[in-house]
Design a protein around this motif. Structure first.
Motif, mmCIF file in Angstrom:
data_model
loop_
_atom_site.group_PDB
_atom_site.id
_atom_site.type_symbol
_atom_site.label_atom_id
_atom_site.label_comp_id
_atom_site.label_asym_id
_atom_site.label_seq_id
_atom_site.Cartn_x
_atom_site.Cartn_y
_atom_site.Cartn_z
ATOM 1 N N HIS A 1 0.823 -1.224 0.000
ATOM 2 C CA HIS A 1 0.000 0.000 0.000
ATOM 3 C C HIS A 1 0.851 1.266 0.000
ATOM 4 C CE1 HIS A 1 -3.243 -2.746 0.704
ATOM 5 N NE2 HIS A 1 -2.604 -3.216 1.763
ATOM 6 N N LEU A 2 1.829 1.282 -0.846
ATOM 7 C CA LEU A 2 2.753 2.415 -0.859
ATOM 8 C C LEU A 2 2.114 3.615 -1.567
ATOM 9 C CD1 LEU A 2 5.748 3.160 -0.198
ATOM 10 C CD2 LEU A 2 6.220 2.683 -2.599
ATOM 11 N N SER A 3 2.147 4.762 -0.896
ATOM 12 C CA SER A 3 1.676 5.998 -1.523
ATOM 13 C C SER A 3 2.759 7.053 -1.421
ATOM 14 C CB SER A 3 0.413 6.524 -0.830
ATOM 15 O OG SER A 3 -0.658 5.660 -1.091
ATOM 16 N N VAL A 4 3.016 7.728 -2.533
ATOM 17 C CA VAL A 4 4.031 8.773 -2.551
ATOM 18 C C VAL A 4 3.362 10.073 -2.951
ATOM 19 C CG1 VAL A 4 6.091 9.613 -3.712
ATOM 20 C CG2 VAL A 4 5.936 7.219 -3.050
ATOM 21 N N ARG A 5 3.562 11.064 -2.107
ATOM 22 C CA ARG A 5 2.877 12.342 -2.280
ATOM 23 C C ARG A 5 3.727 13.288 -3.124
ATOM 24 N NH1 ARG A 5 -2.197 14.407 -0.431
ATOM 25 N NH2 ARG A 5 -2.083 16.536 -1.156
ATOM 26 N N LEU A 6 3.095 13.952 -4.092
ATOM 27 C CA LEU A 6 3.797 14.971 -4.883
ATOM 28 C C LEU A 6 3.581 16.331 -4.238
ATOM 29 C CD1 LEU A 6 2.937 13.883 -8.523
ATOM 30 C CD2 LEU A 6 5.197 13.921 -7.499
ATOM 31 N N PRO A 7 4.486 17.294 -4.490
ATOM 32 C CA PRO A 7 4.277 18.623 -3.927
ATOM 33 C C PRO A 7 3.052 19.283 -4.543
ATOM 34 C CG PRO A 7 6.096 18.648 -5.481
ATOM 35 C CD PRO A 7 5.709 17.217 -5.305
ATOM 36 N N GLU A 8 2.538 20.282 -3.869
ATOM 37 C CA GLU A 8 1.373 20.986 -4.393
ATOM 38 C C GLU A 8 1.710 21.636 -5.720
ATOM 39 O OE1 GLU A 8 -0.827 23.622 -1.789
ATOM 40 O OE2 GLU A 8 -0.308 22.241 -0.169
ATOM 41 N N GLY A 9 0.719 21.678 -6.589
ATOM 42 C CA GLY A 9 0.953 22.295 -7.887
ATOM 43 C C GLY A 9 1.380 21.305 -8.935
ATOM 44 N N ALA A 10 1.635 20.035 -8.551
ATOM 45 C CA ALA A 10 1.941 19.012 -9.545
ATOM 46 C C ALA A 10 0.645 18.619 -10.242
ATOM 47 C CB ALA A 10 2.585 17.809 -8.879
#
Lengths: 276, 541
Positions: free
Chosen positions: B10-19
């Protein structure tokens, strides 16, 4: 628009801009605040700053109002800085663009000329030019411009070298565009940002060069410039040091302002470099 | 799975805002067993490279792992600190990259860089390290290991550099090898060799391999199991046979259908009249040297002769350095050929002066490879397309109006003309490039690798558009490509180039079905995926 937003996010860049606006305001308001000739005798010589309500920043060795000279000096510094920079950047872009775009023998000849200018120390060349052509405001400005163009030329050339083989330039050629149109219309707008940023360095150096020239009393003595005032103050430096120090601070503030604005522009135009 | 080397839960990787999307990876779960090759396949932006970097904990600063676990040897890599990760990288999990030239340090020898793996992670003496390095280089079948160890990266070919990278990655016998598009930058014959090498080494050393690719041909060639990704999610996973032959998810089906098969379509009748005749064109480059001594001479194009019938498509195929792009640029006179003639409409194009070329250029136009570099970033799309007619004297307003009509022709929204190139996707940009070339109403279109920078589904659309335009506008096309599958799709005639010379040319079905020159079958055999590439069902063009 994005670049503008990024610019105002940096406190240093905003401070630089405010400083620069103050200097510009001084230049504009000089005639209105000090309607008299700043080089005319106004009172007793060598009044210390804040000692007399009439002369807020005191008077120099011949009794001229220092504040008035500072305000009028802002005009001269900005004028020389602006015009000399424009001359330097214009020559630099033309030389760099043609050298970079055509390459080969055009590049070789133009770059050897640039080398010749660069190997001579700027200031020595400036002294020679002023010695030969005299030291009126016009000749000094042009001379400062002429000694400052090699660096922008090299920068423009480097940009052109990397851009000229891009596919969009080749596309321009397959569409049948003339070389001049490709150079000015297609490549130059893409090559411009680093050159504009570099213009701030050229401007700061131009202001310093004029001051140095004036310090040696080789600049135009008939205008109120910060350099002239420093040169005058040299004679009384040990006791009435403020005569040299006040215009010195003005020069420092202006050069700092121009550099901070240039740095801010650089970060705003190349956002990727900054985060590195 | 009990014998899993690495499992992501269940790996989730968050992108910075504005992506463009909030998560680079969302809820990704997969596991790799020892001794298997797991292929992660997806188009650009699907998050497949982000996954590799997440496992190595090499994510950029502003990107972070939000939740999930990555279990490697009973350790959760998500929770590992910097020192622990240093131990894992290289020794536990090794990685090879797409572009071996930039992944190697140009100032140090190959042997030195491989030896560094041992000096960092082990206590071996220098002599032992040297022996190990040579053994490794022999393992990856570099022709002369002793010489290669002393060589600097630029002295090796692309394929040899990638072999050196693999040697470096395998130096400490890692449990898991992550390969991020390791063959994408290589020529097809080299790619086949590297794929075989990875397969052999994997079997001998029982390493688990996580192989990231966008190419289903490569998947068919090498994978045991396949994971298909789209927008940061896993849409399908299973054994290679299942996924390739009975895909269940519509996205997988669409991707596989978009892979061009190596089957030439039935030949079309060709006009007997040639619009363009190229005879004996040569171009030689001389670099360096002083007064003619010690100069390096490269024959980029040698004595090339080709004919393009009116309304036909001539494919020029070959590996990098075969001279196909130089020939294309000679044809449009971006490069001046040394000798030979290029006759277009009865005029010898090779003999025209620069000024004449400039005036006549509307008869022959070019489409470029890189959709990002070929459009001036500071001009709006409509302006870009209108530039050509404006240069040749059309009033600006008329040219812009015509540009908008062309937008419709190439399948773009006419209102898109007010946008700048960076606001378009790769496929859309290539359509703008096509519209720009068509704006001058050319008779001949030279397309230099027009689809090789595009994702496979976008590739199929652009090829379809080209075939359609050829029909509607009566264009004759010269189509340069390194990808034989693409050439088979669109070309009536095919010419194979090698080392600057045309070694074989003829009708596409003939060249592919009954090759005469020994190089052609070698090229055909190295297409990854073999049977899969030849047989699978596809969308008809």
């Amino acid at each position: 628009m994005d670049a503008l937003k990024r610019y105002f996010r940096s406190p240093a860049a905003v401070i630089g801009l405010i400083l620069l606006l103050i200097v510009i305001a001084m230049a504009i308001s000089a005639g209105w605040l000090y309607p008299r000739d700043p080089l005319s005798l106004a009172g007793r010589p060598l009044i210390w700053p804040f000692a007399s309500p009439r002369f807020l920043l005191g008077t120099d060795n011949s009794g001229r109002d220092i504040a008035a000279q500072i305000f009028y000096g802002a005009r001269i510094s900005l004028l020389i800085g602006g015009v000399a920079t424009a001359i330097a950047i214009l020559i630099g872009i033309l030389v760099g663009a043609f050298a970079g775009y055509y390459g080969g023998w055009v590049d070789n000849i133009l770059m050897r000329i640039t080398d010749a200018f660069q190997t001579l120390p700027n200031f020595v060349l400036l002294l020679v030019l002023v010695a030969v052509f005299g030291s009126t405001l016009t000749t000094v400005t042009i001379a400062v411009g002429i000694v400052s163009w090699p660096a922008p030329a090299r920068l423009t050339r480097a940009e052109f070298l990397s851009l000229r083989n891009r596919e969009f330039v080749q596309a321009g050629r397959t569409l049948g565009m003339r070389d001049v149109k490709i150079i000015l219309g297609e490549i130059l707008p893409n090559a411009l940002p680093p050159v504009i940023v570099y213009a701030s360095v050229v401007m700061a150096v131009a202001i310093l060069l004029e001051s140095a020239l004036a310090f040696l009393r080789l600049s135009d003595p008939n205008v109120a410039s910060w350099g002239n005032l420093i040169g005058l103050g040299r004679d009384v430096l040990r006791v009435q040091w403020y005569v040299s120090a006040i215009p010195g601070i003005a020069i420092l503030a202006t050069v700092l302002a121009v550099s901070l604005v240039g740095q801010g522009l650089n970060d705003a135009l190349n956002p990727r470099l900054k985060s590195r | 799975m009990s014998d899993a080397i690495l499992s992501l839960e269940h790996l989730s990787v968050r992108l910075p805002e504005g992506a463009d999307r909030p998560y680079a990876l969302s809820d990704v779960s997969l596991s790799i067993a020892s001794n298997e090759i797991l292929c992660v396949v997806g188009e650009s932006g699907s998050g497949k490279s982000m996954m590799a970097n997440a496992i190595m904990r090499l994510l950029p600063n502003e990107v972070r792992i939000e939740h999930g676990r990555m279990l490697f040897e009973d350790r959760d890599l998500c929770a590992a600190d910097v020192a622990e990760m240093r131990e894992v990288r290289g020794a536990g999990i090794a990685m090879i990259f797409q572009e071996p030239m930039t992944a190697l340090n140009p100032l140090r020898t190959i042997g030195d860089q491989i030896g560094e793996m041992f000096s960092i992670h082990t206590e071996l003496s220098n002599a032992e390290i040297n022996a190990r390095v040579l053994a490794l280089l022999a393992d990856v079948r570099i022709p002369d290991p002793k010489l290669a160890a002393k060589a600097y990266p630029h002295e090796l070919s692309g394929g040899q550099r990638q072999r050196a990278m693999i040697a470096m990655a395998l130096a400490l016998d890692p449990k898991l090898l992550i390969a991020d598009e390791p063959t994408t930058a290589l020529d097809v014959t080299t790619q086949a060799q590297i794929l075989k090498l990875i397969r052999d080494l994997q079997q001998r050393k029982q390493t688990a391999v996580l192989f990231i690719t966008h190419d289903f041909g490569v998947v068919a060639e090498i994978a045991d199991r396949v994971v298909v990704m789209q927008h940061g999610r896993i849409v399908e996973q299973g054994t290679a046979g299942e996924v390739l032959n009975q895909p269940t998810h519509p996205y997988t089906k669409q991707l596989i259908a978009a892979v061009p098969p190596l089957k030439a379509p039935p030949p079309r009748p060709l006009s007997s009249q040639n619009i363009l005749t190229i005879s004996n064109v040569s171009k030689t480059y001389r670099t360096g040297g002083f007064l003619g001594r010690g100069a390096r001479i490269t024959a980029a194009v040698r004595d090339a002769s080709l004919e393009l019938p009116k309304g036909a498509t001539l494919g020029i195929v070959g590996e990098s350095g075969s001279g196909k792009s130089t020939l294309a640029r000679c044809i449009v006179r971006l490069i001046d050929p040394d000798t030979g003639s290029i006759v277009l409409n009865g005029k010898d194009w090779a003999k025209l002066s620069r000024e004449e070329v400039r005036r006549e250029t509307r008869h022959i136009q070019m489409v470029f490879q890189d959709p990002f570099a070929s459009l001036n970033p500071r001009r709006k799309a409509a302006e870009l397309v209108a530039q050509g007619p404006i240069v040749h004297g059309t009033p600006r307003a008329t040219a812009i109006a015509e540009a908008r009509k062309l937008f419709e022709l190439v399948g773009l929204d006419p209102s898109a003309g007010d946008r700048y190139p960076h606001e378009f996707s790769g496929g859309q940009r290539q359509r703008i490039g096509l519209a720009r070339a068509l704006a001058l109403k050319p008779e001949v279109l030279v397309a230099d690798e027009p689809v090789s920078a595009l994702d496979v589904s976008v590739q199929a659309q652009v090829l379809k558009l080209l075939a359609d335009l050829r029909q509607r506008l009566g264009l004759s096309i010269i189509f340069i490509t390194h990808d034989l599958r693409v050439a088979a799709q669109i070309c009536d005639l095919v010419a194979v180039m090698k080392d600057g010379a045309v070694v074989e040319h003829g009708v596409a079905a003939e060249v592919f079905g009954n090759p005469q020159h020994p190089y052609t079958p070698a090229l055909l055999d190295s297409i990854p995926g073999g049977e899969f590439a030849r047989e699978h069902e596809t969308v008809s063009m």
